[in-house]
Scaffold this motif. Structure first.
Motif, PDB file in Angstrom:
ATOM      1  N   ILE A 145       0.876  -1.172   0.000  1.00 35.32           N
ATOM      2  CA  ILE A 145       0.000   0.000   0.000  1.00 35.32           C
ATOM      3  C   ILE A 145       0.912   1.220   0.000  1.00 35.32           C
ATOM      4  O   ILE A 145       1.820   1.319   0.833  1.00 35.32           O
ATOM      5  CB  ILE A 145      -0.889   0.022   1.259  1.00 35.32           C
ATOM      6  CG1 ILE A 145      -1.622  -1.309   1.422  1.00 35.32           C
ATOM      7  CG2 ILE A 145      -1.849   1.199   1.229  1.00 35.32           C
ATOM      8  CD1 ILE A 145      -2.152  -1.546   2.822  1.00 35.32           C
ATOM      9  N   GLY A 146       0.713   2.152  -0.915  1.00 34.59           N
ATOM     10  CA  GLY A 146       1.617   3.296  -0.960  1.00 34.59           C
ATOM     11  C   GLY A 146       0.980   4.526  -1.569  1.00 34.59           C
ATOM     12  O   GLY A 146       0.009   4.434  -2.324  1.00 34.59           O
ATOM     13  N   PHE A 147       1.547   5.676  -1.215  1.00 34.49           N
ATOM     14  CA  PHE A 147       1.060   6.928  -1.794  1.00 34.49           C
ATOM     15  C   PHE A 147       2.146   7.996  -1.642  1.00 34.49           C
ATOM     16  O   PHE A 147       3.067   7.872  -0.836  1.00 34.49           O
ATOM     17  CB  PHE A 147      -0.225   7.392  -1.115  1.00 34.49           C
ATOM     18  CG  PHE A 147      -0.047   7.848   0.312  1.00 34.49           C
ATOM     19  CD1 PHE A 147       0.234   9.179   0.609  1.00 34.49           C
ATOM     20  CD2 PHE A 147      -0.148   6.948   1.360  1.00 34.49           C
ATOM     21  CE1 PHE A 147       0.403   9.604   1.915  1.00 34.49           C
ATOM     22  CE2 PHE A 147       0.020   7.366   2.674  1.00 34.49           C
ATOM     23  CZ  PHE A 147       0.299   8.697   2.952  1.00 34.49           C
ATOM     24  N   ALA A 150     -11.393   3.252  12.480  1.00 34.02           N
ATOM     25  CA  ALA A 150     -12.562   3.692  11.720  1.00 34.02           C
ATOM     26  C   ALA A 150     -13.159   2.538  10.923  1.00 34.02           C
ATOM     27  O   ALA A 150     -14.393   2.392  10.840  1.00 34.02           O
ATOM     28  CB  ALA A 150     -12.167   4.837  10.789  1.00 34.02           C
ATOM     29  N   TYR A 151     -12.282   1.719  10.328  1.00 35.23           N
ATOM     30  CA  TYR A 151     -12.777   0.581   9.544  1.00 35.23           C
ATOM     31  C   TYR A 151     -13.532  -0.403  10.446  1.00 35.23           C
ATOM     32  O   TYR A 151     -14.622  -0.879  10.104  1.00 35.23           O
ATOM     33  CB  TYR A 151     -11.611  -0.119   8.855  1.00 35.23           C
ATOM     34  CG  TYR A 151     -12.027  -1.289   7.996  1.00 35.23           C
ATOM     35  CD1 TYR A 151     -12.402  -1.103   6.669  1.00 35.23           C
ATOM     36  CD2 TYR A 151     -12.071  -2.569   8.522  1.00 35.23           C
ATOM     37  CE1 TYR A 151     -12.807  -2.180   5.884  1.00 35.23           C
ATOM     38  CE2 TYR A 151     -12.478  -3.657   7.754  1.00 35.23           C
ATOM     39  CZ  TYR A 151     -12.839  -3.442   6.431  1.00 35.23           C
ATOM     40  OH  TYR A 151     -13.249  -4.516   5.667  1.00 35.23           O
ATOM     41  N   HIS A 180      -5.541   7.807   3.006  1.00 36.85           N
ATOM     42  CA  HIS A 180      -5.156   6.884   1.928  1.00 36.85           C
ATOM     43  C   HIS A 180      -5.322   5.424   2.345  1.00 36.85           C
ATOM     44  O   HIS A 180      -5.763   4.595   1.540  1.00 36.85           O
ATOM     45  CB  HIS A 180      -3.716   7.155   1.506  1.00 36.85           C
ATOM     46  CG  HIS A 180      -3.545   8.389   0.685  1.00 36.85           C
ATOM     47  ND1 HIS A 180      -3.404   9.646   1.240  1.00 36.85           N
ATOM     48  CD2 HIS A 180      -3.508   8.576  -0.661  1.00 36.85           C
ATOM     49  CE1 HIS A 180      -3.283  10.539   0.289  1.00 36.85           C
ATOM     50  NE2 HIS A 180      -3.350   9.931  -0.873  1.00 36.85           N
ATOM     51  N   LEU A 181      -4.970   5.100   3.593  1.00 34.57           N
ATOM     52  CA  LEU A 181      -5.165   3.719   4.042  1.00 34.57           C
ATOM     53  C   LEU A 181      -6.651   3.391   4.156  1.00 34.57           C
ATOM     54  O   LEU A 181      -7.084   2.295   3.793  1.00 34.57           O
ATOM     55  CB  LEU A 181      -4.462   3.507   5.381  1.00 34.57           C
ATOM     56  CG  LEU A 181      -4.532   2.091   5.970  1.00 34.57           C
ATOM     57  CD1 LEU A 181      -3.986   1.067   4.993  1.00 34.57           C
ATOM     58  CD2 LEU A 181      -3.759   2.035   7.292  1.00 34.57           C
ATOM     59  N   GLU A 236     -11.416  -0.090  -0.924  1.00 35.20           N
ATOM     60  CA  GLU A 236     -11.230  -0.659  -2.259  1.00 35.20           C
ATOM     61  C   GLU A 236     -10.836  -2.128  -2.224  1.00 35.20           C
ATOM     62  O   GLU A 236     -11.003  -2.848  -3.214  1.00 35.20           O
ATOM     63  CB  GLU A 236     -10.177   0.151  -3.020  1.00 35.20           C
ATOM     64  CG  GLU A 236     -10.593   1.593  -3.309  1.00 35.20           C
ATOM     65  CD  GLU A 236      -9.455   2.430  -3.865  1.00 35.20           C
ATOM     66  OE1 GLU A 236      -8.300   1.933  -3.863  1.00 35.20           O
ATOM     67  OE2 GLU A 236      -9.705   3.569  -4.313  1.00 35.20           O
ATOM     68  N   GLN A 237     -10.269  -2.575  -1.110  1.00 34.48           N
ATOM     69  CA  GLN A 237      -9.807  -3.967  -0.980  1.00 34.48           C
ATOM     70  C   GLN A 237     -10.464  -4.589   0.261  1.00 34.48           C
ATOM     71  O   GLN A 237      -9.787  -4.888   1.254  1.00 34.48           O
ATOM     72  CB  GLN A 237      -8.270  -4.000  -0.839  1.00 34.48           C
ATOM     73  CG  GLN A 237      -7.515  -3.330  -1.949  1.00 34.48           C
ATOM     74  CD  GLN A 237      -7.563  -4.134  -3.232  1.00 34.48           C
ATOM     75  OE1 GLN A 237      -7.762  -5.362  -3.203  1.00 34.48           O
ATOM     76  NE2 GLN A 237      -7.398  -3.477  -4.362  1.00 34.48           N
TER      77      GLN A 237
END
Length: 387
Positions: free
Chosen positions: A245-247, A301-302, A361-362, A368-369
Motif C-alpha cells: 500500500i503506498g502513496f 474507523a474501519y 489513503h489507508l 477498495e480492498q
C-alpha cells in the motif's frame, strides 16, 4: 612558490585559510581519517551530483567508478553548470571546489547522501591528493585539475560535446587517510537506499579494482518506497507477491512532501523506517509518530464502521505493528532535528500532516480492498483479544 604556480587567483586566496584548517584536522570534516571518513568523502561528492540530477530532468543518473589506481570517478547527467561565475547558484564549479559551502538555506529539499550536511566539493577537493573536474557546458567540454585543493591552471577546453553533466575524479590523500580503499559493499548499500528514496533516480557503482575483472551494480526504482518495502519484505523471507500500500502527497502546511509505503505480512516483528530528505532517522520523530497515528485511526474507523469490536480507543501500537513493514519518507524545506545525531525529526506540523494523509489513503485502500482489509483488521483485533 609563486602565486601563479600555485594557481591562486582571488578565489584561491580567499579559500586558503579554510583549506589549511580542513587539511590540519580532516576528521572534523569527514568524521574520521579511517574508512568511515573515506566513505564520507565519496558520499559528499555523490550527494552533490545526486542533487544536481534531481534538480534537472526526471530519470537522470549518477555513475560512480572505483578506479583501478585508487581513485573515485563520479559522473552525472545533471543540468549545465559553468566553471566560472554565472550559474544559478551565483557561482560556477570552480567556486564550489575552492570555497567552503555556506550554511544550508531553507527552501530546498536536499537529498542527504552523506550523514553530514556539508555535501559539496570543497572538502573532498582539499582532502584529495589530486582531483580532475570536467564539465559539459554550452557544447564544449572543459577540464581543470587540482592538487590538494589548489588549481594547477585555468580550465581548458578539450573539444566539443553534446548534452550536459559533470565528472569529478579524485584520489583521496594517502598522507591524511589511514586507508584509501573504499568498501564496494558499503557504498553499494547506501546508493541502493538513496535510489529507493528518490523514485526514478539511477545510481550505478563499478569497481575496476578486482584482479578477476570489474564488478558492477545498478539501481533505479520506478516505484520508489513501494519498491523499498517490497525489497524489505523479500529480505525478511516472504516469497509471496507483496501487497504494498503506498502513496505520495504534498502538503504546504509542512512545506514538503511525503512518500509512504506499507504492508502487513506474516507475524514477524514490526519494521518501520523513517527518512527525512533521504537521511535515516533511526530514532523516529514526528513523521513516524504521524504514520502510527494515521494507521491506528484508519484501522479503528474501519472496525467501527463494520461493527467490529475496536474497543474504547485505537488499537495499541504493538497490535498494529505485528507483521508490519513500512517506509515513511518526508522531504522538507526546513527540517528540524532533535539531538546532535540528527536521527530524530522534530517538526511539529509534520505529525498531523502525515497522520491525516495516512488515515485518508489507508482508509480508501481498505474500502477498495475489502477482503484484504478484513483479514488485516481482524488479525489486529484478534491479537488484542489474546492479551
Amino acid at each position: 612558490m609563486s602565486r601563479k604556480r600555485m594557481g591562486y587567483g582571488g578565489v584561491g586566496i580567499e579559500a586558503l585559510e579554510g583549506r589549511e584548517a580542513v587539511r590540519k584536522r580532516p576528521g572534523m570534516w569527514v568524521g574520521s581519517t579511517g574508512e568511515r571518513g573515506l566513505h564520507e568523502l565519496v558520499f559528499q561528492v555523490v550527494g552533490w551530483s545526486v542533487n544536481r540530477v534531481l534538480a534537472g530532468r526526471e530519470g537522470g543518473s549518477v555513475d560512480v567508478t572505483l578506479t583501478y589506481d585508487g581513485g573515485v570517478r563520479v559522473a552525472d547527467d545533471g543540468p549545465e553548470v559553468p566553471f566560472g561565475a554565472g550559474g544559478d547558484s551565483g557561482g560556477g564549479l570552480e567556486a564550489l571546489l575552492t570555497r567552503m559551502p555556506a550554511a544550508e538555506r531553507g527552501g530546498r529539499r536536499i537529498a542527504h547522501v552523506s550523514p553530514v550536511d556539508r555535501a559539496g566539493l570543497f572538502v573532498p577537493n582539499v582532502l584529495s591528493s589530486r582531483l580532475t573536474a570536467e564539465v559539459r557546458h554550452g557544447g564544449t567540454r572543459r577540464v581543470q585539475e587540482y592538487a590538494r585543493g589548489v588549481a594547477g591552471a585555468r580550465p581548458v577546453a578539450t573539444g566539443l560535446t553534446a548534452g550536459s553533466g559533470t565528472v569529478i575524479a579524485f584520489w583521496p590523500d594517502a598522507e591524511l587517510f589511514e586507508t584509501t580503499r573504499c568498501s564496494f559493499a558499503v557504498l553499494a548499500e547506501r546508493f541502493r537506499q538513496v535510489s529507493f528514496l528518490n523514485r526514478g533516480l539511477g545510481i550505478s557503482l563499478t569497481d575496476e579494482r578486482p584482479a578477476g575483472g570489474a564488478r558492477a551494480v545498478s539501481f533505479r526504482f520506478p516505484d520508489g518506497v513501494r519498491d523499498f518495502v517490497a525489497a524489505l519484505d523479500a529480505e525478511a523471507g516472504t516469497f509471496l507477491p507483496p501487497d504494498v500500500i503506498g502513496f505520495e502527497h504534498e502538503d504546504p502546511r509542512m512545506a514538503g512532501t511525503m512518500e509512504v509505503a506499507l504492508l502487513w505480512s506474516g507475524s514477524r516483528p514490526e519494521d518501520v523506517r523513517g527518512f527525512t530528505n533521504s537521511r535515516a532517522t533511526r530514532q523516529g520523530g514526528t513523521h513516524v509518530d504521524g504514520f502510527r497515528d494515521g494507521v491506528a485511526a484508519a484501522v479503528t474507523a474501519y472496525a467501527r464502521g463494520r461493527g467490529l469490536p475496536a474497543g474504547d480507543g485505537a488499537p495499541r501500537a504493538d497490535r498494529i505493528g505485528d507483521g508490519l513493514t513500512a517506509v515513511v519518507s518526508v522531504k522538507l524545506d526546513h527540517p528540524e532535528y532533535l539531538g546532535a545525531t540528527r536521527e530524530l525529526l522534530g517538526n511539529t506540523e509534520v505529525r498531523g500532516c502525515v497522520g491525516e494523509a495516512v488515515r485518508e489513503h489507508l482508509g480508501r485502500w481498505f474500502d477498495e480492498q475489502p477482503q484484504r482489509a478484513a483479514q488485516i483488521v481482524d488479525r489486529i483485533l484478534r491479537t488484542g483479544h489474546r492479551d
